[in-house]
Design an enzyme around this catalytic site. Sequence first.
Site, mmCIF file in Angstrom:
data_model
loop_
_atom_site.group_PDB
_atom_site.id
_atom_site.type_symbol
_atom_site.label_atom_id
_atom_site.label_comp_id
_atom_site.label_asym_id
_atom_site.label_seq_id
_atom_site.Cartn_x
_atom_site.Cartn_y
_atom_site.Cartn_z
ATOM 1 N N ILE A 108 -40.932 52.906 -23.499
ATOM 2 C CA ILE A 108 -42.327 52.451 -22.750
ATOM 3 C C ILE A 108 -43.228 51.156 -22.154
ATOM 4 O O ILE A 108 -43.208 50.729 -23.132
ATOM 5 C CB ILE A 108 -43.610 53.311 -23.261
ATOM 6 C CG1 ILE A 108 -44.340 53.557 -22.174
ATOM 7 C CG2 ILE A 108 -43.632 52.909 -24.875
ATOM 8 C CD1 ILE A 108 -45.137 54.402 -23.013
ATOM 9 N N SER A 109 -43.192 51.243 -21.337
ATOM 10 C CA SER A 109 -44.117 49.396 -20.585
ATOM 11 C C SER A 109 -42.974 48.752 -21.321
ATOM 12 O O SER A 109 -41.878 48.295 -20.881
ATOM 13 C CB SER A 109 -45.817 49.739 -21.650
ATOM 14 O OG SER A 109 -45.677 48.549 -20.739
ATOM 15 N N TRP A 110 -43.765 47.440 -21.564
ATOM 16 C CA TRP A 110 -43.047 46.807 -22.048
ATOM 17 C C TRP A 110 -41.628 47.166 -23.360
ATOM 18 O O TRP A 110 -40.413 46.532 -22.981
ATOM 19 C CB TRP A 110 -43.540 45.293 -23.213
ATOM 20 C CG TRP A 110 -43.063 44.466 -24.031
ATOM 21 C CD1 TRP A 110 -43.200 43.296 -23.598
ATOM 22 C CD2 TRP A 110 -42.706 44.589 -25.557
ATOM 23 N NE1 TRP A 110 -42.637 42.500 -24.480
ATOM 24 C CE2 TRP A 110 -42.096 43.112 -25.927
ATOM 25 C CE3 TRP A 110 -42.293 45.049 -25.919
ATOM 26 C CZ2 TRP A 110 -41.140 42.889 -26.986
ATOM 27 C CZ3 TRP A 110 -41.430 44.773 -27.905
ATOM 28 C CH2 TRP A 110 -41.653 43.519 -28.077
ATOM 29 N N THR A 134 -42.239 51.610 -17.232
ATOM 30 C CA THR A 134 -41.464 50.378 -17.048
ATOM 31 C C THR A 134 -41.091 50.210 -15.954
ATOM 32 O O THR A 134 -40.619 50.320 -14.816
ATOM 33 C CB THR A 134 -40.726 50.553 -18.216
ATOM 34 O OG1 THR A 134 -40.462 48.917 -18.451
ATOM 35 C CG2 THR A 134 -39.012 51.249 -18.037
#
Length: 284
Positions: A108-110, A134
């Site tokens: 998730i995301s980073w 992401t």
Amino acid sequence: MPTDVRGGSARQSMRNIAVDGRQLRVCVRAGEGTGVPLLLVNGIGASLELLQPFVDQLSPALEVIRFDVPGVGGSPQPALPYRFTGMCRLMAGLLTALGHDQADVLGISWGGGVAQHFAAFRRDRCRRLVLVSTATGALMVPARPGVLRHMVTPRRYLDRGYLRSVAPVLYGGSARDDPERVSALMHGQSRVGSPLGYLYQLAAGAGWTSLPFLPLIRQPTLILSGDDDPLIPLANARLMNALIPRSRLHVYHGGHLSLVTEAAELAPVVSGFLATPPGGPGGA
């Protein structure tokens, strides 16, 4: 020594595991099935506790592995900065230490950037891939500068009042109407690492982009993206969906943290994708 921790109705154990000379704080939820485990890679600055609401809503058949990246939560700060390549080496070593040849990986995301790198360059260790909120790194459709400036420091993890004030513009979705809930989730049981550990995470992805190698990702891939995500505009998910050969896109009504705040809605989507038989829609 593993320690049992609470988490829904499933048994979870917390432990410290040495991988490549580094201690990682790891939480494993036992599964009821015999399939490969699901390895979760969290967003920047977040400890493994933040994903507990999502883990609680996943199919009980799944074994779920979470960990704190070096310098975050309960994992000690590394002596030197690292890159995504080093992060993927740690993940492969963690799977080996836990007795697994392969895992399904959700980032998730980073953590989604790390997950893309892992799927492309540790292909034998990744069966299926889930990318949530992401993008493709340095070459992406960016957020507005007024949103990005809040990501430069980990202040939102340290100051609950500050998080309440910026959550609507930073995370979108239900955070616009209920920033206190987001603040409670992020400040409840989560453990904060050092500012230097946060800086190392920023540095790990500096200049990195997945655009050249996305067509090399051959695993079945599920891309989850919100229609109100100020940090990662939806156009990024559409781009990844176009470039990853065996991917499908699920657009949900919500923001950047909906995997946590709307876990009851999104966890079944992930569980269903991971349970798809080989040759089925999205299957291997």
